[in-house]
Design an enzyme around this catalytic site. Structure first.
Site, mmCIF file in Angstrom:
data_model
loop_
_atom_site.group_PDB
_atom_site.id
_atom_site.type_symbol
_atom_site.label_atom_id
_atom_site.label_comp_id
_atom_site.label_asym_id
_atom_site.label_seq_id
_atom_site.Cartn_x
_atom_site.Cartn_y
_atom_site.Cartn_z
ATOM 1 C CG ASP A 115 -9.569 -9.223 4.002
ATOM 2 O OD1 ASP A 115 -9.515 -9.163 2.760
ATOM 3 O OD2 ASP A 115 -10.127 -8.361 4.703
ATOM 4 C CB ALA A 159 -5.068 5.925 3.609
ATOM 5 C CG ASN A 160 -5.021 0.659 2.396
ATOM 6 O OD1 ASN A 160 -5.633 1.133 3.351
ATOM 7 N ND2 ASN A 160 -5.615 -0.054 1.452
ATOM 8 C CG ASP A 175 -2.719 -0.961 -1.088
ATOM 9 O OD1 ASP A 175 -2.395 -0.733 -2.278
ATOM 10 O OD2 ASP A 175 -3.880 -0.908 -0.686
ATOM 11 C CG ASN A 227 -11.352 4.933 -0.496
ATOM 12 O OD1 ASN A 227 -11.693 6.050 -0.879
ATOM 13 N ND2 ASN A 227 -10.854 4.025 -1.316
#
Length: 287
Positions: free
Chosen positions: A226, A44-45, A232, A13
């Site tokens: 954050d 992807a993370n 992940d 994403n």
């Protein structure tokens, strides 16, 4: 030294992040946020986190043939992740996540899956010899096919939670869930063939084997900036530590340290720590 070989089958994403304003309630508009763009997607993370922590990583994913794709894959390329199994689809957009982050670091996420929802089992490798890591931001039939073709260690992160065949959880060597996902899994947890790990944000992390707790770890106390993507990083760190042969408690401690570092930084992929940072953090915590 080359680390364990891992294939990640998952999502890509581009994250559009509005941070610094309170999270809105249903029907409410809040103002005063700042906008940032970060590469994201759970697949992807986790692929990037594995690479930065020392794994030899390939990613299987689908993106659109649009400008978002290059932006979403940039950090993976820079980290040396093998992207030869990532294909662009001309009739779908790259996945986009709309993320709101409060001043306390809590988040709300809405995903427009785009090309992530278009992956076909027919496009997977016929056999998967590497360790396999999957999440549920891709079609469940794709995940099931990948698990069925795996010949090595299989790890599943059941997020975001959805229907998952019993054959997948029975085959899994590692299943990672948060407390809400564990509740949704319910009695099916007893069918997990390997370890079940239940995270609880800043609370204690538990690992269960055969219904018996094999390890429990208190995450480091940090000031969260954050939390997007911290789960992940945890999953990636835990998988890598287990593949390297660490015992359950040491593997949980390594994963918690990696996730804690990630939560002190903005963004998902931009927050992923490298191996040296995690090792130094653990040395300081234990010193």
């Amino acid at each position: 030294m080359t680390g364990p070989s891992i294939l990640v089958v998952g999502s890509v994403n581009l994250d559009l992040v509005a941070s610094g304003a309170p999270l809105p309630r249903p029907g409410e508009t809040v103002i005063g946020a700042r906008l940032e763009r970060h590469p994201g997607g759970k697949g992807a993370n986790q692929a990037l986190a594995l690479a930065r922590l020392g794994g030899a990583v390939r990613l299987w994913a689908r993106t659109g043939a649009d400008p978002f794709a290059d932006e979403a894959l940039a950090l993976l390329r820079a980290a040396g992740v093998d992207l030869s199994l990532v294909a662009q689809l001309g009739d779908a957009h790259t996945g986009v996540a709309l993320i709101s982050v409060s001043p306390e670091g809590e988040n709300q996420i809405t995903v427009a899956s785009g090309a992530n929802s278009r992956g076909s089992p027919d496009d997977l490798p016929p056999t998967i010899e590497d360790a396999l890591l999957c999440q549920l931001e891709c079609p469940v039939d794709l995940v099931a096919a990948a698990v069925a073709r795996a010949r090595g260690f299989v790890a599943l992160n059941l997020a975001p939670f959805g229907p998952i065949p019993d054959a997948c959880i029975e085959r899994a060597d590692l299943v990672v869930v948060n407390a809400l996902e564990a509740e949704a899994l319910g009695p099916r947890a007893a069918r997990i063939g390997g370890a079940l790990v239940i995270t609880a944000g800043a609370g204690r992390v538990r690992m269960m084997r055969g219904g018996v707790m094999s390890a429990e770890v208190e995450p480091p106390r940090i000031k969260a900036v954050d939390t997007t993507g911290a789960g992940d990083v945890f999953t990636a760190g835990l998988l890598l530590a287990l593949l390297e042969g660490r015992d359950d408690a040491a593997a949980l401690a390594f994963a918690c340290a990696a996730a804690a570092l990630a939560a002190t930084r903005p963004g998902a992929q931009t927050a992923c720590p490298d191996r040296a940072e995690v090792d130094a953090f653990l040395t300081g915590a234990n010193g």
